[in-house]
Motif scaffolding. Structure first.
Motif, PDB file in Angstrom:
ATOM      1  N   THR A  36     116.886 102.083 -18.936  1.00  0.00           N
ATOM      2  CA  THR A  36     115.077 102.504 -19.030  1.00  0.00           C
ATOM      3  C   THR A  36     115.336 104.090 -18.911  1.00  0.00           C
ATOM      4  OG1 THR A  36     114.095 101.282 -17.725  1.00  0.00           O
ATOM      5  CG2 THR A  36     114.700  99.842 -19.682  1.00  0.00           C
ATOM      6  N   ALA A  38     117.427 106.898 -19.244  1.00  0.00           N
ATOM      7  CA  ALA A  38     117.982 108.024 -19.803  1.00  0.00           C
ATOM      8  C   ALA A  38     117.578 108.308 -20.786  1.00  0.00           C
ATOM      9  CB  ALA A  38     119.621 107.243 -20.796  1.00  0.00           C
ATOM     10  N   GLN A  39     116.024 108.427 -21.633  1.00  0.00           N
ATOM     11  CA  GLN A  39     115.748 108.926 -22.040  1.00  0.00           C
ATOM     12  C   GLN A  39     114.751 109.609 -21.113  1.00  0.00           C
ATOM     13  OE1 GLN A  39     116.374 105.796 -22.486  1.00  0.00           O
ATOM     14  NE2 GLN A  39     117.113 105.700 -25.016  1.00  0.00           N
ATOM     15  N   VAL A  78     129.428 101.686 -24.772  1.00  0.00           N
ATOM     16  CA  VAL A  78     128.109 101.886 -24.665  1.00  0.00           C
ATOM     17  C   VAL A  78     127.719 101.507 -23.614  1.00  0.00           C
ATOM     18  CG1 VAL A  78     126.350 101.602 -26.292  1.00  0.00           C
ATOM     19  CG2 VAL A  78     128.236 101.194 -27.839  1.00  0.00           C
ATOM     20  N   GLN A  82     125.959 104.593 -21.321  1.00  0.00           N
ATOM     21  CA  GLN A  82     124.430 104.180 -20.243  1.00  0.00           C
ATOM     22  C   GLN A  82     124.913 104.440 -18.287  1.00  0.00           C
ATOM     23  OE1 GLN A  82     122.980 100.307 -21.617  1.00  0.00           O
ATOM     24  NE2 GLN A  82     121.490 101.869 -22.690  1.00  0.00           N
ATOM     25  N   SER A 129     110.096  94.656 -16.053  1.00  0.00           N
ATOM     26  CA  SER A 129     108.786  93.987 -16.630  1.00  0.00           C
ATOM     27  C   SER A 129     109.096  93.379 -14.765  1.00  0.00           C
ATOM     28  CB  SER A 129     109.360  93.414 -17.702  1.00  0.00           C
ATOM     29  OG  SER A 129     109.737  92.548 -17.820  1.00  0.00           O
ATOM     30  N   THR A 146     109.347 103.382 -20.494  1.00  0.00           N
ATOM     31  CA  THR A 146     110.754 104.409 -20.061  1.00  0.00           C
ATOM     32  C   THR A 146     109.857 105.865 -20.294  1.00  0.00           C
ATOM     33  OG1 THR A 146     112.689 103.879 -21.324  1.00  0.00           O
ATOM     34  CG2 THR A 146     112.379 106.127 -21.047  1.00  0.00           C
ATOM     35  N   MET A 413     123.657  91.607 -21.635  1.00  0.00           N
ATOM     36  CA  MET A 413     124.208  92.666 -22.127  1.00  0.00           C
ATOM     37  C   MET A 413     125.325  93.450 -22.192  1.00  0.00           C
ATOM     38  SD  MET A 413     120.561  95.437 -21.523  1.00  0.00           S
ATOM     39  CE  MET A 413     121.833  96.945 -22.726  1.00  0.00           C
TER      40      MET A 413
ATOM     41  N   ALA B  27     118.369  92.899 -26.836  1.00  0.00           N
ATOM     42  CA  ALA B  27     118.985  93.707 -26.006  1.00  0.00           C
ATOM     43  C   ALA B  27     120.132  94.630 -26.386  1.00  0.00           C
ATOM     44  CB  ALA B  27     119.314  92.536 -24.656  1.00  0.00           C
ATOM     45  N   VAL B  28     121.427  93.566 -27.407  1.00  0.00           N
ATOM     46  CA  VAL B  28     122.685  94.446 -27.750  1.00  0.00           C
ATOM     47  C   VAL B  28     122.255  95.426 -28.406  1.00  0.00           C
ATOM     48  CG1 VAL B  28     123.746  92.359 -27.759  1.00  0.00           C
ATOM     49  CG2 VAL B  28     122.815  92.945 -29.641  1.00  0.00           C
ATOM     50  N   LEU B  30     119.695  97.686 -27.395  1.00  0.00           N
ATOM     51  CA  LEU B  30     119.736  99.287 -26.287  1.00  0.00           C
ATOM     52  C   LEU B  30     120.409  99.934 -25.642  1.00  0.00           C
ATOM     53  CD1 LEU B  30     117.569  96.456 -24.656  1.00  0.00           C
ATOM     54  CD2 LEU B  30     116.649  97.789 -26.441  1.00  0.00           C
ATOM     55  N   LYS B  31     121.775  99.728 -25.859  1.00  0.00           N
ATOM     56  CA  LYS B  31     122.796 100.653 -25.971  1.00  0.00           C
ATOM     57  C   LYS B  31     123.151 102.338 -26.329  1.00  0.00           C
ATOM     58  CE  LYS B  31     125.210  96.680 -23.983  1.00  0.00           C
ATOM     59  NZ  LYS B  31     126.669  95.886 -24.717  1.00  0.00           N
ATOM     60  N   ARG B  32     121.862 102.475 -26.081  1.00  0.00           N
ATOM     61  CA  ARG B  32     121.692 104.251 -26.666  1.00  0.00           C
ATOM     62  C   ARG B  32     121.273 105.020 -25.274  1.00  0.00           C
ATOM     63  NH1 ARG B  32     121.873 106.116 -31.574  1.00  0.00           N
ATOM     64  NH2 ARG B  32     122.191 104.394 -33.209  1.00  0.00           N
ATOM     65  N   VAL B  33     121.207 106.552 -25.113  1.00  0.00           N
ATOM     66  CA  VAL B  33     120.834 106.858 -24.599  1.00  0.00           C
ATOM     67  C   VAL B  33     119.761 108.600 -25.067  1.00  0.00           C
ATOM     68  CG1 VAL B  33     122.800 106.995 -22.724  1.00  0.00           C
ATOM     69  CG2 VAL B  33     122.565 108.781 -24.190  1.00  0.00           C
ATOM     70  N   THR B  34     119.550 107.797 -25.986  1.00  0.00           N
ATOM     71  CA  THR B  34     118.426 109.285 -27.067  1.00  0.00           C
ATOM     72  C   THR B  34     117.166 108.063 -27.921  1.00  0.00           C
ATOM     73  OG1 THR B  34     119.213 108.571 -28.831  1.00  0.00           O
ATOM     74  CG2 THR B  34     119.942 110.554 -28.139  1.00  0.00           C
ATOM     75  N   LYS B  35     116.494 108.848 -27.963  1.00  0.00           N
ATOM     76  CA  LYS B  35     114.316 108.198 -28.745  1.00  0.00           C
ATOM     77  C   LYS B  35     115.318 107.600 -30.554  1.00  0.00           C
ATOM     78  CE  LYS B  35     111.932 109.374 -25.383  1.00  0.00           C
ATOM     79  NZ  LYS B  35     110.780 110.537 -24.558  1.00  0.00           N
ATOM     80  N   PHE B  38     116.522 103.651 -33.517  1.00  0.00           N
ATOM     81  CA  PHE B  38     117.008 102.206 -33.006  1.00  0.00           C
ATOM     82  C   PHE B  38     116.337 100.923 -34.004  1.00  0.00           C
ATOM     83  CE2 PHE B  38     116.544 104.361 -28.918  1.00  0.00           C
ATOM     84  CZ  PHE B  38     117.407 103.444 -27.798  1.00  0.00           C
ATOM     85  N   SER B  76     109.667  94.672 -20.616  1.00  0.00           N
ATOM     86  CA  SER B  76     108.227  96.048 -20.912  1.00  0.00           C
ATOM     87  C   SER B  76     109.388  97.328 -21.845  1.00  0.00           C
ATOM     88  CB  SER B  76     108.933  96.688 -19.268  1.00  0.00           C
ATOM     89  OG  SER B  76     110.146  97.173 -18.913  1.00  0.00           O
ATOM     90  N   ARG B  77     110.882  96.931 -22.349  1.00  0.00           N
ATOM     91  CA  ARG B  77     111.748  98.100 -23.240  1.00  0.00           C
ATOM     92  C   ARG B  77     111.069  98.777 -23.856  1.00  0.00           C
ATOM     93  NH1 ARG B  77     115.129  93.259 -25.936  1.00  0.00           N
ATOM     94  NH2 ARG B  77     115.675  92.823 -23.823  1.00  0.00           N
ATOM     95  N   GLU B  78     110.860 100.433 -23.878  1.00  0.00           N
ATOM     96  CA  GLU B  78     109.829 100.707 -24.623  1.00  0.00           C
ATOM     97  C   GLU B  78     110.980 100.762 -25.849  1.00  0.00           C
ATOM     98  OE1 GLU B  78     108.151 103.585 -22.807  1.00  0.00           O
ATOM     99  OE2 GLU B  78     108.191 105.158 -24.232  1.00  0.00           O
ATOM    100  N   HIS B  79     111.870 100.600 -26.097  1.00  0.00           N
ATOM    101  CA  HIS B  79     113.131 101.164 -27.042  1.00  0.00           C
ATOM    102  C   HIS B  79     112.455  99.958 -27.829  1.00  0.00           C
ATOM    103  CE1 HIS B  79     115.079 100.915 -23.330  1.00  0.00           C
ATOM    104  NE2 HIS B  79     116.382 101.493 -24.118  1.00  0.00           N
ATOM    105  N   TRP B  82     110.136 102.260 -30.326  1.00  0.00           N
ATOM    106  CA  TRP B  82     110.788 103.168 -30.685  1.00  0.00           C
ATOM    107  C   TRP B  82     110.881 102.799 -32.331  1.00  0.00           C
ATOM    108  CZ3 TRP B  82     113.404 104.279 -25.869  1.00  0.00           C
ATOM    109  CH2 TRP B  82     112.875 105.034 -24.859  1.00  0.00           C
ATOM    110  N   ASN B 104     102.496 101.450 -23.946  1.00  0.00           N
ATOM    111  CA  ASN B 104     103.754 101.391 -24.348  1.00  0.00           C
ATOM    112  C   ASN B 104     103.647 102.844 -25.794  1.00  0.00           C
ATOM    113  OD1 ASN B 104     105.592 101.473 -22.073  1.00  0.00           O
ATOM    114  ND2 ASN B 104     106.725  99.398 -22.737  1.00  0.00           N
TER     115      ASN B 104
END
Ligand code: SF4
Lengths: 465, 199
Positions: A36, A38-39, A78, A82, A129, A146, A413, B27-28, B30-35, B38, B76-79, B82, B104
């Protein structure tokens, strides 16, 4: 005016407050991990901003790190991206990081307490969380998104609206075989997954006072599963003693000043909570979830409920869907359910006391042929400690897999996942559909129930052995 | 952040309560580093079912999600925010939202509107009867309108102002950075520091 513990900590951290605006709160500790952040770092870079307080920030790798062959490069491209991104960001912005292979690497909520950077009276945040775990020390600790991670990196503050307060009082002596995990599962079953919404929960009462720090962490950890913003427990001698032995504990005159402050961190006797709930320890039993949210739990001696008996239409629908997903029939005794996988680990139950408790039961026994068991220490330090105590050998002799530290099958994951239709007894905190792998079925349990289940192959408590 | 004043589009009825963020985006994914990017993960598990509402052609262009109670619980994932935004949603309506998700979403400019459950049911009926029904979410007037119906909602003035102006929280805080420095100068010395590292 008299205040609750949460209100005291809040008041001590207000940087700025203005009518009609959220309070601007100072953050004492910011924990970071690879999924959570990187962005958030990217946002800083784009705006030409820096990390305001690298000395109040710490990163670790946990969510998607492998638990096998950690000396090799991470196979999943991936996940590797990360983790590499976190390492680069930490180097670029000057943030302390504990990487795979380091003794302090591990689940972010296990690492903070073990380093002693989690202390009473602090505000602690993390883009996760289960940050509520740190509330066990009498800290106000909560998960953030994030954008908020970026906000804290840039300013060491957060604009926040003051939450309401709830007291959950648990009094009495827990029966044999009943752990803090059972207490929190029973609480969530009672108040529901939305019961804590908008609240900070303070756990109180003689049962809570008698718990070890690690037992308290298990309870505070799952506050979020009741919908609460955070959960906390007033610090006491147990807390002080635990912190004292840790690397980052205050020293000399600082220690005395800290303890003097920590002793004030109690809800005032006449403080008003917005809601209060009472439970009797004597009435609690080993608990297990049967459904797909953590509120769908019952004592292990019960049977799968019949949705038709549930009055609330929404809840009935949710129960019907849960039973279909879980492949369970109403009326089936919970103890007759066979599982395929036992997962002992996570930020809920992956600390040394959890491993000790399970090992105590498994010692000298063999696992049921039908199950596989993964033991995943919460941190590399916990793993080392367990090895010093010979617990690893007990797990290995039993037939379990002794893994490296991380979140592992708590959220699947990394490669540690359930296959479609596979059923687990898991000491983690979420039994959502697909949480531990697509199509996987999760029963949340305590480490004691996990151990007994691994021996018998069906959901069991130590008393059944 | 994009400004949100008023939005008109069509709506999608998600007749499920307790939709957790693991369902919104597993969860699978979530593996990106940009916004961005998704949208593929949005409700991924449920989308395998051809009958799932998101797969129904009449709702393909929907920009307002109307969900059951307790939307956005769990991680809490903000993804999750997005993913909804990347897919094209501008607003989500429910009778109850999980706190972190709501925080969020309002930070990121995805408007989460709280309406009583019976109003949510009413909207479901109307859009199921005619999926082309236009729905307007008006933040200026603080109401949701569709057909002849008007449902008022509440949102605190501060958040509303921020969304209407499209203001970024960090910029707002940096205006008060002197107050932060002043606070820091009075922090007690016993508060722990992560640097230098001790072990
Ligand atoms: S162990 Fe599970 S709940 Fe805890 S931080 Fe990791 S993924 Fe989250």
């Amino acid at each position: 005016m008299s205040k609750t513990l949460a209100e005291k900590i809040w008041a001590d951290h207000i940087v700025r407050s203005a009518e009609g605006e959220p309070d601007l709160l100072y953050i004492d500790l910011h924990l970071i991990h690879e999924v959570t952040s990187a962005q958030a770092f990217d946002g800083l870079r784009l705006a030409g901003r820096t990390v305001r307080r690298t000395d109040l920030t710490i990163a670790t790798e946990d969510h998607n790190t492998p638990t096998l062959n950690i000396n090799l490069p991470i196979a999943d491209p991936v996940s590797k991206l990360q983790v590499d991104t976190l390492r680069q960001n930490a180097a670029e912005f000057g943030v302390r990081i504990h990487s795979l292979g380091d003794a302090e690497q591990g689940i972010v909520h296990v690492v903070g307490p073990q380093l002693g950077i989690t202390q009473p009276g602090m505000t602690i945040v993390c883009g996760d969380s289960h940050t509520s775990t740190h509330g066990a020390f009498g800290a106000l600790a909560f998960g953030i998104g994030t954008s908020e991670v970026e906000h804290v990196l840039a300013t060491q503050t957060l604009p926040l609206v003051r939450p309401k307060t709830m007291a959950i009082n648990v009094d009495g002596v827990l029966p044999e075989g009943v752990t803090s995990k059972d207490v929190i599962l029973a609480i969530i079953a009672k108040i529901g997954t939305g019961g804590g919404q908008g609240f900070v929960i303070e756990y109180r009462g003689s049962t809570i006072r008698a718990l070890s720090m690690e037992g308290r962490m298990t309870i505070c950890n799952m506050s979020i599963e009741a919908g609460a913003r955070a959960g906390l427990i007033a610090p006491d001698e147990t807390t002080f003693k635990y912190v004292k032995s840790k690397p980052h504990a205050p020293e000399g005159a600082d220690w005395d000043a800290a303890v003097a402050y920590w002793k004030t961190l109690q809800s005032d006797a006449d403080a008003k909570f917005d809601t209060e709930i009472f439970l009797k320890a004597e009435e609690l039993a080993p608990f297990v979830t049967w459904g797909t949210n953590p509120g769908q739990g019952l004592p292990l001696s019960a049977s799968v409920p019949n949705p038709a008996d549930i009055a609330d239409v929404e809840e009935r629908g949710a129960a019907e869907r849960a039973l279909t997903y879980m492949g369970l029939e109403a009326g089936l005794p919970l103890k007759s359910i066979s599982v395929d996988t036992i997962f002992l680990g996570s930020c809920t139950n992956g600390r040394i006391e959890d491993l000790r408790a399970a090992a105590e039961i498994l010692k000298g026994k063999k696992k049921a042929d039908s199950v596989r068991m993964l033991v995943v220490p919460g941190s590399a330090r916990v793993r080392l400690q367990a090895e010093q105590e010979g617990l690893d050998q007990i797990f290995i002799d039993f037939g379990a897999e002794w893994r490296n530290a991380g979140c592992s099958m708590c959220l699947g994951m990394n490669p540690d996942q359930l296959a479609v239709g596979e059923r687990s007894a898991s000491t983690s905190n979420r039994n959502f559909e697909g949480r531990q792998g697509k199509g996987g079925r999760t029963h949340l349990v305590s480490p004691l129930v996990a151990a007994a289940t691994a021996i018998r192959g069906t959901l069991s408590s130590p008393a059944d052995l | 952040m994009e400004k949100f004043v008023t939005h008109t589009g069509t709506a999608l009825p998600l007749r499920r309560s307790n939709v957790d963020t693991d369902q919104i985006i597993p969860a699978v994914y979530l593996k990106r580093v940009t916004k961005n990017g998704f949208e593929d993960g949005l409700f991924a598990a449920w989308r395998n079912d051809p009958d799932f509402v998101l797969n129904q052609p009449q709702y393909r262009a929907a920009t307002v999600l109307v969900a059951g109670a307790d939307f956005g619980t769990g991680s809490s994932r903000e993804h999750a925010v997005w993913a909804l935004q990347n897919y094209g949603f501008k607003a989500v309506i429910s009778s109850r939202f999980a706190d972190i998700f709501r925080g969020n979403s309002l930070k990121g400019g995805l408007l989460t509107v709280i309406l009583p459950q019976e109003k949510v049911e009413k909207i479901w009926e109307l859009i199921e009867a005619d999926p082309t029904t236009a729905i307007t979410v008006d933040l200026e007037a603080k109401n949701v309108r569709l057909g002849s119906e008007i449902f008022p909602f509440e949102l605190d003035d501060y958040t509303r102002w921020r969304l209407i102006e499209g203001l970024d929280d960090i910029g707002l805080t940096l205006k008060n950075i002197d107050a932060v420095s002043a606070y820091e100068s009075s922090r007690p010395s016993y508060k722990p520091k992560t640097l230098p590292a001790r072990s």
